[in-house]
Design a protein around this motif. Structure first.
Motif, PDB file in Angstrom:
ATOM      1  N   VAL A  44       0.859  -1.186   0.000  1.00  0.00           N
ATOM      2  CA  VAL A  44       0.000   0.000   0.000  1.00  0.00           C
ATOM      3  C   VAL A  44       0.889   1.228   0.000  1.00  0.00           C
ATOM      4  N   ASP A  45       0.641   2.121  -0.934  1.00  0.00           N
ATOM      5  CA  ASP A  45       1.424   3.350  -1.030  1.00  0.00           C
ATOM      6  C   ASP A  45       0.466   4.533  -1.102  1.00  0.00           C
ATOM      7  N   PRO A  46       0.325   5.295   0.003  1.00  0.00           N
ATOM      8  CA  PRO A  46      -0.567   6.455  -0.018  1.00  0.00           C
ATOM      9  C   PRO A  46      -0.052   7.568  -0.930  1.00  0.00           C
ATOM     10  N   CYS A  47       1.172   7.455  -1.396  1.00  0.00           N
ATOM     11  CA  CYS A  47       1.743   8.477  -2.276  1.00  0.00           C
ATOM     12  C   CYS A  47       1.776   8.009  -3.727  1.00  0.00           C
ATOM     13  N   ALA A  48       0.930   7.064  -4.072  1.00  0.00           N
ATOM     14  CA  ALA A  48       0.919   6.518  -5.429  1.00  0.00           C
ATOM     15  C   ALA A  48       0.580   7.589  -6.464  1.00  0.00           C
ATOM     16  N   GLU A  49      -0.305   8.518  -6.121  1.00  0.00           N
ATOM     17  CA  GLU A  49      -0.658   9.584  -7.070  1.00  0.00           C
ATOM     18  C   GLU A  49       0.543  10.477  -7.360  1.00  0.00           C
ATOM     19  N   ALA A  50       1.316  10.789  -6.339  1.00  0.00           N
ATOM     20  CA  ALA A  50       2.522  11.613  -6.531  1.00  0.00           C
ATOM     21  C   ALA A  50       3.549  10.849  -7.363  1.00  0.00           C
ATOM     22  N   ALA A  74       7.615  16.846  -4.643  1.00  0.00           N
ATOM     23  CA  ALA A  74       6.280  16.584  -4.110  1.00  0.00           C
ATOM     24  C   ALA A  74       6.175  15.134  -3.635  1.00  0.00           C
ATOM     25  N   TYR A  75       6.767  14.204  -4.380  1.00  0.00           N
ATOM     26  CA  TYR A  75       6.752  12.796  -3.977  1.00  0.00           C
ATOM     27  C   TYR A  75       7.550  12.601  -2.684  1.00  0.00           C
ATOM     28  N   ARG A  76       8.727  13.219  -2.603  1.00  0.00           N
ATOM     29  CA  ARG A  76       9.529  13.104  -1.377  1.00  0.00           C
ATOM     30  C   ARG A  76       8.797  13.713  -0.182  1.00  0.00           C
ATOM     31  N   ASP A  77       8.144  14.863  -0.393  1.00  0.00           N
ATOM     32  CA  ASP A  77       7.388  15.498   0.689  1.00  0.00           C
ATOM     33  C   ASP A  77       6.226  14.616   1.130  1.00  0.00           C
ATOM     34  N   CYS A  78       5.565  13.986   0.174  1.00  0.00           N
ATOM     35  CA  CYS A  78       4.453  13.087   0.494  1.00  0.00           C
ATOM     36  C   CYS A  78       4.954  11.907   1.315  1.00  0.00           C
ATOM     37  N   LYS A  79       6.050  11.295   0.897  1.00  0.00           N
ATOM     38  CA  LYS A  79       6.603  10.161   1.635  1.00  0.00           C
ATOM     39  C   LYS A  79       7.022  10.573   3.048  1.00  0.00           C
ATOM     40  N   LYS A  80       7.616  11.757   3.157  1.00  0.00           N
ATOM     41  CA  LYS A  80       8.050  12.233   4.470  1.00  0.00           C
ATOM     42  C   LYS A  80       6.842  12.451   5.379  1.00  0.00           C
ATOM     43  N   ALA A  81       5.772  13.050   4.842  1.00  0.00           N
ATOM     44  CA  ALA A  81       4.558  13.281   5.628  1.00  0.00           C
ATOM     45  C   ALA A  81       3.916  11.960   6.019  1.00  0.00           C
ATOM     46  N   TRP A  82       3.911  10.992   5.107  1.00  0.00           N
ATOM     47  CA  TRP A  82       3.329   9.689   5.389  1.00  0.00           C
ATOM     48  C   TRP A  82       4.097   8.988   6.509  1.00  0.00           C
ATOM     49  N   GLN A  83       5.420   9.008   6.435  1.00  0.00           N
ATOM     50  CA  GLN A  83       6.232   8.358   7.459  1.00  0.00           C
ATOM     51  C   GLN A  83       6.054   9.036   8.820  1.00  0.00           C
ATOM     52  N   ALA A  84       5.968  10.356   8.828  1.00  0.00           N
ATOM     53  CA  ALA A  84       5.752  11.074  10.089  1.00  0.00           C
ATOM     54  C   ALA A  84       4.383  10.720  10.678  1.00  0.00           C
ATOM     55  N   GLN A  85       3.377  10.644   9.828  1.00  0.00           N
ATOM     56  CA  GLN A  85       2.028  10.294  10.276  1.00  0.00           C
ATOM     57  C   GLN A  85       2.012   8.854  10.801  1.00  0.00           C
ATOM     58  N   LEU A  86       2.691   7.966  10.116  1.00  0.00           N
ATOM     59  CA  LEU A  86       2.751   6.569  10.524  1.00  0.00           C
ATOM     60  C   LEU A  86       3.449   6.433  11.879  1.00  0.00           C
ATOM     61  N   ARG A  87       4.566   7.135  12.069  1.00  0.00           N
ATOM     62  CA  ARG A  87       5.277   7.100  13.371  1.00  0.00           C
ATOM     63  C   ARG A  87       4.398   7.639  14.490  1.00  0.00           C
ATOM     64  N   ALA A  88       3.722   8.756  14.229  1.00  0.00           N
ATOM     65  CA  ALA A  88       2.859   9.358  15.240  1.00  0.00           C
ATOM     66  C   ALA A  88       1.718   8.411  15.607  1.00  0.00           C
ATOM     67  N   ASP A  89       1.128   7.756  14.620  1.00  0.00           N
ATOM     68  CA  ASP A  89       0.035   6.834  14.898  1.00  0.00           C
ATOM     69  C   ASP A  89       0.521   5.604  15.666  1.00  0.00           C
ATOM     70  N   ARG A  90       1.721   5.135  15.360  1.00  0.00           N
ATOM     71  CA  ARG A  90       2.266   3.996  16.116  1.00  0.00           C
ATOM     72  C   ARG A  90       2.537   4.377  17.566  1.00  0.00           C
ATOM     73  N   ARG A  91       3.071   5.554  17.772  1.00  0.00           N
ATOM     74  CA  ARG A  91       3.350   6.013  19.136  1.00  0.00           C
ATOM     75  C   ARG A  91       2.056   6.179  19.930  1.00  0.00           C
ATOM     76  N   ALA A  92       0.989   6.596  19.235  1.00  0.00           N
ATOM     77  CA  ALA A  92      -0.294   6.796  19.895  1.00  0.00           C
ATOM     78  C   ALA A  92      -1.076   5.506  20.055  1.00  0.00           C
ATOM     79  N   GLY A  93      -0.545   4.406  19.512  1.00  0.00           N
ATOM     80  CA  GLY A  93      -1.208   3.111  19.648  1.00  0.00           C
ATOM     81  C   GLY A  93      -2.356   2.910  18.671  1.00  0.00           C
ATOM     82  N   LYS A  94      -2.415   3.693  17.606  1.00  0.00           N
ATOM     83  CA  LYS A  94      -3.500   3.548  16.641  1.00  0.00           C
ATOM     84  C   LYS A  94      -3.262   2.396  15.673  1.00  0.00           C
ATOM     85  N   LEU A  95      -2.008   1.962  15.537  1.00  0.00           N
ATOM     86  CA  LEU A  95      -1.698   0.845  14.634  1.00  0.00           C
ATOM     87  C   LEU A  95      -1.236  -0.356  15.390  1.00  0.00           C
TER      88      LEU A  95
END
Length: 95
Positions: A44-50, A74-95
């Motif tokens: 799964v790649d949320p940055c597939a459109e970029a 734009a693709y690098r920025d998308c990947k960076k935002a996705w990874q930051a969001q993923l880390r934050a969600d893991r820390r918060a116990g959402k994943l």
């Protein structure tokens, strides 16, 4: 033995779809919906459109990387935002 590259020299560029704005793909798609229902082996790649937009740009510009730098960023920025969001969600116990 010589190597040859396949090119799109005979491609009619007037028939290609217009390129989207590079900044339109900076924010990743919501990955949580995709992850919850995906099979274990499915990528799964949320940055597939970029990613697609950057490759479309390369096709439109005869693989001249300098003309597509905004799309790559734009693709690098998308990947960076996705990874930051993923880390934050893991820390918060959402994943």
């Amino acid at each position: 033995m010589s190597c040859s590259r396949t090119t799109d020299a005979g491609l009619d560029k007037s028939k290609l779809a217009p390129l989207p704005d590079p900044q339109a793909n900076v924010v990743p798609e919501s990955y949580t919906k995709e992850f919850k229902g995906k099979p274990v082996s499915k990528f799964v790649d949320p940055c597939a459109e970029a990613s697609k937009a950057s490759m479309d740009c390369m096709n439109h510009n005869d693989y001249d990387r300098d003309k597509c730098l905004d799309y790559f960023q734009a693709y690098r920025d998308c990947k960076k935002a996705w990874q930051a969001q993923l880390r934050a969600d893991r820390r918060a116990g959402k994943l």
